[in-house]
Design a protein around this motif. Structure first.
Motif, PDB file in Angstrom:
ATOM      1  N   ALA A 146       0.976  -1.323   0.034  1.00 38.61           N
ATOM      2  CA  ALA A 146       0.151   0.073  -0.027  1.00 38.61           C
ATOM      3  C   ALA A 146       0.859   1.386  -0.055  1.00 38.61           C
ATOM      4  CB  ALA A 146      -0.735   0.078   1.411  1.00 38.61           C
ATOM      5  N   SER A 147       0.479   2.241  -0.713  1.00 42.03           N
ATOM      6  CA  SER A 147       1.376   3.444  -0.980  1.00 42.03           C
ATOM      7  C   SER A 147       0.670   4.855  -0.712  1.00 42.03           C
ATOM      8  CB  SER A 147       2.216   3.574  -2.373  1.00 42.03           C
ATOM      9  OG  SER A 147       2.742   2.199  -2.660  1.00 42.03           O
ATOM     10  N   SER A 148       1.284   5.644  -0.337  1.00 41.05           N
ATOM     11  CA  SER A 148       0.754   6.972  -0.218  1.00 41.05           C
ATOM     12  C   SER A 148       1.806   7.815  -1.029  1.00 41.05           C
ATOM     13  CB  SER A 148       0.266   7.479   1.292  1.00 41.05           C
ATOM     14  OG  SER A 148       1.783   7.770   1.909  1.00 41.05           O
ATOM     15  N   ASP A 149       1.590   9.294  -0.820  1.00 41.88           N
ATOM     16  CA  ASP A 149       2.524  10.129  -1.317  1.00 41.88           C
ATOM     17  C   ASP A 149       4.015   9.937  -0.869  1.00 41.88           C
ATOM     18  OD1 ASP A 149       0.856  10.884  -3.214  1.00 41.88           O
ATOM     19  OD2 ASP A 149       0.168  12.961  -1.882  1.00 41.88           O
ATOM     20  N   THR A 150       3.932   9.674   0.580  1.00 40.27           N
ATOM     21  CA  THR A 150       5.429   9.707   1.243  1.00 40.27           C
ATOM     22  C   THR A 150       5.957   8.224   1.646  1.00 40.27           C
ATOM     23  OG1 THR A 150       3.995  10.282   3.346  1.00 40.27           O
ATOM     24  CG2 THR A 150       5.202  11.980   1.978  1.00 40.27           C
TER      25      THR A 150
END
Length: 467
Positions: A182-186
């Motif tokens: 799972a990924s976010s911007d940071t």
């Protein structure tokens, strides 16, 4: 494989200058490995690992060699060279001409296989993997990558030794591993599951790969949103199943005779002593039907058994192989294992777990009775010093506990301590025992094992995190 006559000649030649014991281990292992990234098949490999390992023991000395040329002339050449090396080292005794008579070991196969690997088309495997990948992506838009692997092995072994043992076994194992990122911007966080068994492809009729993949995705998304864990010393509740890795690593390795015989274990010389809480009974059982870490015989040809390591806190047994058993003057507990013919066997775990507590104690009750602490839902990897018992483990998914309730998720938690102290500090043991599959690497290579436990609580444990 080789005949009894060839095995007898090779073992006799290996002992011709006075070695005390000789053994051959012959392996034919058919392996399939497939890997898929984001629903696309990246790799599909099939192969056969075939060869023979020869071990000669005399006193505290051992010689091990291996080859994939099992022609009679080559095996006799290797056996004679081993005998000469032993003689040159001054370890062997007088020349002997030992005549061997083999007694075939009568083995009951407890681990029935319904669908052998050769009966399964690669397309069928690929479709199962794709189903898992799609389920993980479908859980949440934050899932940006999936990695699914499949492996199977169909291993036939033959073990013969100078004590007259002649044994054969067939071991078929199947496993899938599922990673979801799972990924976010940071940030990036991952979830993982790896179900496996001493079974064929029927394993995937018995487990729901969609549910497993969804759970991996759920863990990744949950940790992506979690705050960083604060460091401190807290009560720690460790959930069932793979939570047992903390016993496997922090305590189990220290009970292997390979460490005990060298006085390189914190548990050396402590048989019969109280080393754990009264609530702790720990078992290694290589006989569990179709379990990932099971076998009919160990890699020295001994019939596998159920060994109680700790009973109500008292150390009852070590995990013993033949070579280290000679050093300790202890009988084998059928704990000799190896990755392949390229490795000499040594004492290793099979299916190792903390037994369930009383039916009166449940996971929910343990949580309800904890005013403040950490709940470790899924454990990760770690490291341990067997001589001191010092360990450090990552927690893949953790939560704060306040006033008897599971609260916000926290990430980056590590559990730090000593195995012996953790055993003594276990103050609650639930009745929901469960096992999970993994691979264990040590001197004799990487082998399949299961770890397990019910939900337990350690009343005080150092938790590393953000200060």
């Amino acid at each position: 494989m080789i005949t009894k006559n060839t095995a007898g000649d090779v073992l006799s030649a290996a002992l011709m200058h006075g070695g005390a014991f000789a053994e051959v281990f012959v392996e034919n292992n058919k392996v399939n490995l497939l890997s898929m990234v984001n629903g696309r098949l990246e790799k599909a490999q099939s192969g056969v690992d075939y060869g023979l390992g020869l071990r000669v023991i005399h006193g505290g000395n051992t010689i091990y060699c291996y080859t994939n040329d099992t022609s009679y002339d080559n095996l006799m050449k290797i056996a004679k060279e081993c005998a000469l090396v032993l003689q040159a080292g001054g370890a062997a005794g007088a020349q002997t001409n030992k005549s061997l008579r083999f007694q075939s070991l009568d083995i009951e196969n407890k681990h029935k296989i319904k669908i052998y690997p050769e009966q399964v088309a690669k397309k069928q495997i690929s479709l199962m993997m794709q189903t898992a990948s799609e389920a993980a992506f479908a859980y949440h838009t934050a899932i940006t990558q999936t990695m699914v692997t499949y492996m199977d092995s169909d291993q036939t072994v033959l073990i013969a030794n100078s004590d007259g043992l002649f044994a054969e076994d067939r071991r078929t194992r199947t496993r899938a591993t599922i990673h979801a990122v799972a990924s976010s911007d940071t940030e990036k966080q991952s979830g993982y599951f790896g179900p496996g068994a001493l079974k064929g492809f029927e394993l995937f009729d018995e487990i729901d790969v969609k549910a497993v993949a969804t759970e991996a995705a759920r863990g990744a998304v949950t940790m992506l949103r979690a705050e960083r864990c604060k460091s401190g010393t807290f009560p720690v509740i460790i959930d069932n199943g793979f939570g047992g890795v903390i016993f496997h690593e922090a305590c189990g390795h220290g009970l292997e005779a390979s460490h005990v015989a060298k006085d390189a274990s914190v548990f050396s010389g402590k048989l019969g002593e109280k080393i754990a809480s009264d609530l702790v009974t720990a078992i290694d059982d290589g006989t569990i039907e179709n379990s990932w870490g099971s076998c009919n015989i160990d890699d020295e040809g001994e019939k596998t058994q159920r060994t109680v390591l700790i009973e109500n806190g008292i150390l009852k047994s070590y995990l013993v192989d033949k070579y280290n058993g000679l050093k300790l003057n202890m009988k084998s507990t059928a704990s000799a294992r190896r990755q392949s013919y390229k490795y000499a066997p040594t004492s290793r775990m099979t299916n190792t777990f903390i037994a369930s507590g009383t039916k009166d104690d449940t996971r929910d009750q343990i949580i309800a009775d904890t005013a403040y602490g950490i709940y470790a839902k899924y454990m990760g990897g770690g490291s341990v010093n067997t001589a001191t018992g010092d360990f450090n483990f990552a927690v893949n998914e953790a939560y704060m506990v306040r006033n008897g309730k599971i609260c916000e998720p926290v990430r980056g938690a590590t559990l730090i301590g000593k195995g012996a102290e953790v055993l003594q500090n276990i103050d609650r043991v639930a009745s929901n025992s469960k096992r999970s599959e993994g691979m264990c690497g040590a001197a004799s290579g990487s082998i399949p094992v299961t770890v397990g436990q019910p939900t337990i609580r350690v009343k005080q444990l150092v938790v590393g995190g953000q200060s």
